[in-house]
Design an enzyme around this catalytic site. Structure first.
Site, mmCIF file in Angstrom:
data_model
loop_
_atom_site.group_PDB
_atom_site.id
_atom_site.type_symbol
_atom_site.label_atom_id
_atom_site.label_comp_id
_atom_site.label_asym_id
_atom_site.label_seq_id
_atom_site.Cartn_x
_atom_site.Cartn_y
_atom_site.Cartn_z
ATOM 1 N N ARG A 130 0.909 -1.151 0.000
ATOM 2 C CA ARG A 130 0.000 0.000 0.000
ATOM 3 C C ARG A 130 0.944 1.195 0.000
ATOM 4 O O ARG A 130 1.573 1.497 1.002
ATOM 5 C CB ARG A 130 -0.902 -0.021 1.222
ATOM 6 C CG ARG A 130 -1.798 1.196 1.292
ATOM 7 C CD ARG A 130 -2.897 1.048 2.306
ATOM 8 N NE ARG A 130 -3.946 0.207 1.729
ATOM 9 C CZ ARG A 130 -4.619 -0.713 2.417
ATOM 10 N NH1 ARG A 130 -4.374 -0.915 3.684
ATOM 11 N NH2 ARG A 130 -5.555 -1.406 1.819
ATOM 12 N N PRO A 131 1.074 1.891 -1.141
ATOM 13 C CA PRO A 131 2.221 2.774 -1.405
ATOM 14 C C PRO A 131 2.238 4.138 -0.727
ATOM 15 O O PRO A 131 2.227 5.181 -1.374
ATOM 16 C CB PRO A 131 2.166 2.923 -2.919
ATOM 17 C CG PRO A 131 0.710 2.866 -3.236
ATOM 18 C CD PRO A 131 0.153 1.833 -2.273
ATOM 19 N N CYS A 132 2.336 4.147 0.600
ATOM 20 C CA CYS A 132 2.422 5.433 1.294
ATOM 21 C C CYS A 132 3.742 6.148 0.985
ATOM 22 O O CYS A 132 3.850 7.355 1.207
ATOM 23 C CB CYS A 132 2.204 5.266 2.792
ATOM 24 S SG CYS A 132 3.231 4.044 3.564
ATOM 25 N N HIS A 133 4.720 5.425 0.425
ATOM 26 C CA HIS A 133 5.969 6.077 0.021
ATOM 27 C C HIS A 133 5.750 7.056 -1.132
ATOM 28 O O HIS A 133 6.594 7.913 -1.374
ATOM 29 C CB HIS A 133 7.032 5.035 -0.353
ATOM 30 C CG HIS A 133 6.642 4.128 -1.478
ATOM 31 N ND1 HIS A 133 5.889 2.979 -1.276
ATOM 32 C CD2 HIS A 133 6.870 4.191 -2.807
ATOM 33 C CE1 HIS A 133 5.695 2.383 -2.436
ATOM 34 N NE2 HIS A 133 6.264 3.102 -3.391
ATOM 35 N N ARG A 134 4.624 6.980 -1.805
ATOM 36 C CA ARG A 134 4.328 7.869 -2.938
ATOM 37 C C ARG A 134 3.726 9.199 -2.503
ATOM 38 O O ARG A 134 3.376 10.021 -3.347
ATOM 39 C CB ARG A 134 3.390 7.163 -3.914
ATOM 40 C CG ARG A 134 4.028 5.938 -4.545
ATOM 41 C CD ARG A 134 3.099 5.217 -5.494
ATOM 42 N NE ARG A 134 3.723 3.964 -5.922
ATOM 43 C CZ ARG A 134 3.063 2.892 -6.327
ATOM 44 N NH1 ARG A 134 1.736 2.917 -6.372
ATOM 45 N NH2 ARG A 134 3.707 1.805 -6.678
#
Length: 168
Positions: A130-134
């Protein structure tokens, strides 16, 4: 009776990943070493590497730059607000970034909710998947990441989506 938690550890460019899942293989968490709010193996959990083969293959392909969208079953219950934020987060494509303010707008929250959006992202138990790094700051700078800013930088570089000012 509680559902048993199954887990495995997988080597990655981010360090050893700890994955947990329900008995049916639905992923519940992915943690990196020294992660804020990261998961740790508890007594009674079952090591079951075979249950995670699909996740391991997809993560390897992702880190090799060969996979842009994960096709895994995920379940990470949270508050209704967190689930709204995570739902928007799931729509941010590989190679793109968004901001805390954009997420707040998309869920219909006021700009003042930016801190709450950050809190929901910080509570994301499924790093990488779940791409919270984006999610970056409105000015393009890298901001908090439960896995550490160095890992956030590596993930954005891998995806070719590192904004210019973030390097400063």
């Amino acid at each position: 009776m509680t559902t048993p938690v199954h887990y495995t550890r997988i080597d990655s460019p981010l360090g050893e990943l700890l994955l947990t899942a329900d008995p049916d293989g639905t992923l519940r968490s992915l943690s990196v070493p020294d992660q804020k709010r990261g998961v740790a193996v508890l007594d009674g959990w079952r090591s079951d590497p075979d249950l995670f083969r699909d996740a391991e293959e997809q993560l390897a392909a992702y880190f090799a730059g060969e996979l842009k969208e994960f096709r895994l079953r995920l379940r990470a219950p949270g508050t209704p607000f967190r689930e709204q934020v995570w739902s928007v987060l799931d729509t941010v494509p590989y190679g793109a970034t968004t901001t805390y303010g954009e997420i707040a707008t998309r869920i219909g929250a006021p700009r003042a909710a930016i801190r709450a959006v950050g809190g929901a992202l910080g509570a994301n138990p499924l790093l990488v998947l779940r791409p919270c790094h984006r999610v970056i700051g409105a000015d393009g700078t890298l901001t908090g990441y439960a896995g550490g800013l160095d890992r956030k930088l590596r993930l954005l570089e891998l995806e070719g989506s590192l904004p210019g000012p973030a390097r400063a």
